[in-house]
Design a protein around this motif. Sequence first.
Motif, PDB file in Angstrom:
ATOM      1  N   PRO A  91       3.834  19.014   5.973  1.00 26.60           N
ATOM      2  CA  PRO A  91       4.015  18.772   7.434  1.00 26.60           C
ATOM      3  C   PRO A  91       2.659  18.311   8.022  1.00 26.60           C
ATOM      4  N   LEU A  92       2.602  17.445   8.719  1.00 21.74           N
ATOM      5  CA  LEU A  92       1.282  17.171   9.552  1.00 21.74           C
ATOM      6  C   LEU A  92       1.384  18.012  10.876  1.00 21.74           C
ATOM      7  N   VAL A 117       0.790  -1.050   0.168  1.00 24.33           N
ATOM      8  CA  VAL A 117       0.110  -0.034  -0.034  1.00 24.33           C
ATOM      9  C   VAL A 117       0.707   1.300   0.023  1.00 24.33           C
ATOM     10  N   TYR A 118       0.640   2.166  -0.775  1.00 25.13           N
ATOM     11  CA  TYR A 118       1.255   3.442  -0.984  1.00 25.13           C
ATOM     12  C   TYR A 118       0.231   4.689  -0.901  1.00 25.13           C
ATOM     13  N   SER A 119       0.518   5.403   0.270  1.00 24.66           N
ATOM     14  CA  SER A 119      -0.338   6.454   0.294  1.00 24.66           C
ATOM     15  C   SER A 119       0.281   7.705   0.311  1.00 24.66           C
ATOM     16  N   THR A 120      -0.264   8.789  -0.317  1.00 25.79           N
ATOM     17  CA  THR A 120       0.284   9.921  -0.732  1.00 25.79           C
ATOM     18  C   THR A 120      -0.351  11.148  -0.703  1.00 25.79           C
ATOM     19  N   ALA A 121       0.343  12.159  -0.426  1.00 24.64           N
ATOM     20  CA  ALA A 121      -0.224  13.629  -0.945  1.00 24.64           C
ATOM     21  C   ALA A 121      -1.461  14.310  -0.482  1.00 24.64           C
ATOM     22  N   GLY A 122      -1.462  15.587  -0.421  1.00 23.24           N
ATOM     23  CA  GLY A 122      -2.551  16.104  -0.358  1.00 23.24           C
ATOM     24  C   GLY A 122      -3.494  15.788   1.004  1.00 23.24           C
ATOM     25  N   ALA A 123      -4.723  15.399   0.877  1.00 24.91           N
ATOM     26  CA  ALA A 123      -5.607  15.199   1.913  1.00 24.91           C
ATOM     27  C   ALA A 123      -4.971  13.889   2.780  1.00 24.91           C
ATOM     28  N   TRP A 124      -5.048  14.233   4.056  1.00 23.37           N
ATOM     29  CA  TRP A 124      -4.317  13.213   5.065  1.00 23.37           C
ATOM     30  C   TRP A 124      -5.268  11.943   5.215  1.00 23.37           C
ATOM     31  N   LEU A 159       7.293  34.664 -10.329  1.00 25.53           N
ATOM     32  CA  LEU A 159       7.333  34.973  -9.055  1.00 25.53           C
ATOM     33  C   LEU A 159       7.125  33.539  -7.884  1.00 25.53           C
ATOM     34  N   LEU A 160       8.007  33.369  -7.075  1.00 25.64           N
ATOM     35  CA  LEU A 160       7.551  32.299  -6.210  1.00 25.64           C
ATOM     36  C   LEU A 160       7.566  32.805  -4.693  1.00 25.64           C
ATOM     37  N   LEU A 161       6.337  32.676  -4.240  1.00 25.51           N
ATOM     38  CA  LEU A 161       6.083  33.082  -2.845  1.00 25.51           C
ATOM     39  C   LEU A 161       6.119  32.055  -1.996  1.00 25.51           C
ATOM     40  N   HIS A 162       7.025  32.004  -0.894  1.00 30.24           N
ATOM     41  CA  HIS A 162       7.208  30.701  -0.151  1.00 30.24           C
ATOM     42  C   HIS A 162       6.260  30.953   1.168  1.00 30.24           C
ATOM     43  N   GLY A 163       5.849  32.103   1.563  1.00 29.74           N
ATOM     44  CA  GLY A 163       5.347  32.377   2.913  1.00 29.74           C
ATOM     45  C   GLY A 163       6.094  32.942   3.640  1.00 29.74           C
ATOM     46  N   ASP A 164       5.425  33.371   5.032  1.00 32.57           N
ATOM     47  CA  ASP A 164       6.207  33.994   6.234  1.00 32.57           C
ATOM     48  C   ASP A 164       6.033  33.145   7.351  1.00 32.57           C
ATOM     49  N   ASP A 165       5.488  32.030   7.310  1.00 37.15           N
ATOM     50  CA  ASP A 165       5.224  31.088   8.548  1.00 37.15           C
ATOM     51  C   ASP A 165       6.237  30.191   8.969  1.00 37.15           C
ATOM     52  N   GLU A 166       6.320  29.847  10.172  1.00 46.10           N
ATOM     53  CA  GLU A 166       7.397  28.892  10.635  1.00 46.10           C
ATOM     54  C   GLU A 166       7.384  27.891   9.916  1.00 46.10           C
ATOM     55  N   TRP A 167       6.448  27.253   9.337  1.00 45.92           N
ATOM     56  CA  TRP A 167       6.376  25.641   8.856  1.00 45.92           C
ATOM     57  C   TRP A 167       7.083  25.951   7.262  1.00 45.92           C
ATOM     58  N   CYS A 168       7.470  27.249   6.762  1.00 49.14           N
ATOM     59  CA  CYS A 168       8.338  27.413   5.902  1.00 49.14           C
ATOM     60  C   CYS A 168       9.576  26.679   5.819  1.00 49.14           C
ATOM     61  N   ALA A 169      10.031  26.555   7.087  1.00 39.17           N
ATOM     62  CA  ALA A 169      11.166  25.733   7.347  1.00 39.17           C
ATOM     63  C   ALA A 169      11.400  24.309   6.913  1.00 39.17           C
ATOM     64  N   GLU A 170       9.900  23.883   6.502  1.00 40.64           N
ATOM     65  CA  GLU A 170       9.713  22.291   6.315  1.00 40.64           C
ATOM     66  C   GLU A 170       9.214  22.124   5.055  1.00 40.64           C
ATOM     67  N   TYR A 171       9.052  23.299   4.248  1.00 39.21           N
ATOM     68  CA  TYR A 171       8.205  23.237   3.051  1.00 39.21           C
ATOM     69  C   TYR A 171       9.026  23.823   1.929  1.00 39.21           C
ATOM     70  N   ILE A 172       8.605  23.305   0.757  1.00 39.41           N
ATOM     71  CA  ILE A 172       9.253  23.941  -0.412  1.00 39.41           C
ATOM     72  C   ILE A 172       7.963  23.770  -1.471  1.00 39.41           C
ATOM     73  N   PRO A 173       7.483  24.908  -2.116  1.00 39.52           N
ATOM     74  CA  PRO A 173       6.691  24.947  -3.016  1.00 39.52           C
ATOM     75  C   PRO A 173       6.632  23.917  -4.187  1.00 39.52           C
ATOM     76  N   SER A 174       5.892  23.207  -4.618  1.00 46.04           N
ATOM     77  CA  SER A 174       6.051  22.198  -5.777  1.00 46.04           C
ATOM     78  C   SER A 174       6.503  23.116  -6.857  1.00 46.04           C
ATOM     79  N   ARG A 227      -4.508  18.396  16.530  1.00 38.92           N
ATOM     80  CA  ARG A 227      -4.275  17.235  17.671  1.00 38.92           C
ATOM     81  C   ARG A 227      -4.653  15.941  16.642  1.00 38.92           C
ATOM     82  N   PHE A 228      -5.535  15.739  15.845  1.00 41.09           N
ATOM     83  CA  PHE A 228      -5.407  14.633  15.100  1.00 41.09           C
ATOM     84  C   PHE A 228      -4.271  14.258  14.149  1.00 41.09           C
ATOM     85  N   ARG A 229      -3.698  15.478  13.535  1.00 38.90           N
ATOM     86  CA  ARG A 229      -2.656  15.041  12.702  1.00 38.90           C
ATOM     87  C   ARG A 229      -1.356  14.749  13.390  1.00 38.90           C
ATOM     88  N   LYS A 230      -1.420  15.440  14.424  1.00 40.33           N
ATOM     89  CA  LYS A 230      -0.136  15.299  15.496  1.00 40.33           C
ATOM     90  C   LYS A 230      -0.283  13.660  15.703  1.00 40.33           C
TER      91      LYS A 230
END
Length: 478
Positions: free
Chosen positions: A172-173, A141-148, A375-390, A193-196
């Motif tokens: 990131p969840l 089973v291979y689960s992927t992407a988008g909706a958790w 133009l590539l906008l990354h954002g300004d939230d802390e989670w940007c440290a864990e995220y690269i726009p596809s 909480r559920f995602r954690k």
Amino acid sequence: MTAPLPRITNRKRWLILSHAFNMDGRAASQTITDKIPYFLQAGVKPTVFSSITGIKDTRFPHYQFLAWGPAAFRFDFRHWFANQYGRGLPYKVVTTTVSILLAPFIALERILLGLSNQWSWAMPAYLHGKKLIQNKQVDLVYSTAGAWSAQLAALWLKKSTGVFWMTEIHDPLVIRNSPDDLGFVTPRNRDARFRKWLETQICKHADLAWWFTEGAVHYAKLRNPNLNEPGNAKGVMVIPGAEPPGAPEEINLVTQQVEQKQEQKRVEERAKEMQPHHYGIHLVISHFGSLAKNRSISTILNRLPMLFKNHPEARNAIQVHVYGAKVDSLTADAISQHGFADLVIEHGRIEKDPVTGKSGRERIAERMQASDVLLLLHGDDEWCAEYIPSKMYEYFWMGRPIWAITHRNPQMNALLAERNAYISAADDAASIDAALERIWLGWQQKNLMQLAWRPIGVDQAAQRILQLLESMQTAKAQ
């Protein structure tokens, strides 16, 4: 391609769980659909479970299920109706009616559960998946992407059947709020909480798990120490990459016979075929993808007055084109405040053209290649440290200058710097001003900083996943 793809000799029958499979132009879809031709070439025999929002694939068994919850049903139905009948008047009438009818049930669902919309798709995916596994039709089973919900369904399948489970975590969840927040504190929000909890379960029960950035792997390992065990294949990074314009057609041809030299030749020929850029009467800065308060065009709009003060002639020359989303509230405020209604041009979603037959993805690629600057906008939230726009990986194929406004992500900055991109920090107005002026002066001289041709294809991601599977099989045999 860096090396020939490994051939799958064991666990060939894959059940792929992907809510957004074959949704035109969606990152959550492209993450998996672009890998499929490479997996097929390696001998994988997939069965796909998805929602009804995408186009049904005909290359292999592809089952589309309605989510059972009212909120997910409304979302899925809207996309299904648009695919079938377009977004004209019937779409507006029917989807509005369905929304009104479902409203009380959606409210009740949110009060009782408080989970994100797509959670309920896990239920049909689990029940149908368990039947296939019990009938000995699935090896993996291979689960992927988008909706958790795909990850949740896979977790249930793993616990109830013991099937081999591999998963890729697109975003990131656990969403951290500051550099000091490592994600250990239990969130107040029920969905958070559920995602954690789900992240913990994935790290505990998945046989193979990977994330898309170094930052995401780093913080997941802090929260889940078992990922640090020697030889553990759960905590790895796989860069997703992207396919070039026209990828579906081209890759189908390539899958007949892919060799390293042939792939290198294809990349070189594509670079040579790119026409010299035509500089028009406007400096066209284009943004593609979603917008929000934390990822807003206002980031540059609020700095344009400074540029116009130093270079008044730029006011009537610069245009900012927005594709794929409505402008966010901060951008709307900036447009009103500065009188930029003529400067910001909204195009909305670019979808399949019934006249030419071009997909939304192909049409978007044409708009990208016609732009002066992407133009590539990354954002300004802390989670940007864990995220690269596809979108960044798509931009790498376009051969156009990239202006990236990033936040706390050394890996992303390094990838951009290696390719000669303009880079600004989201929290540094001076760096945004400097980049704007460099772009303006470069455009005036018809000498914008050219992107170094170093695209990252999906082939390397598919190869990495197959190699991880192969190494696990070898280790087990020993």
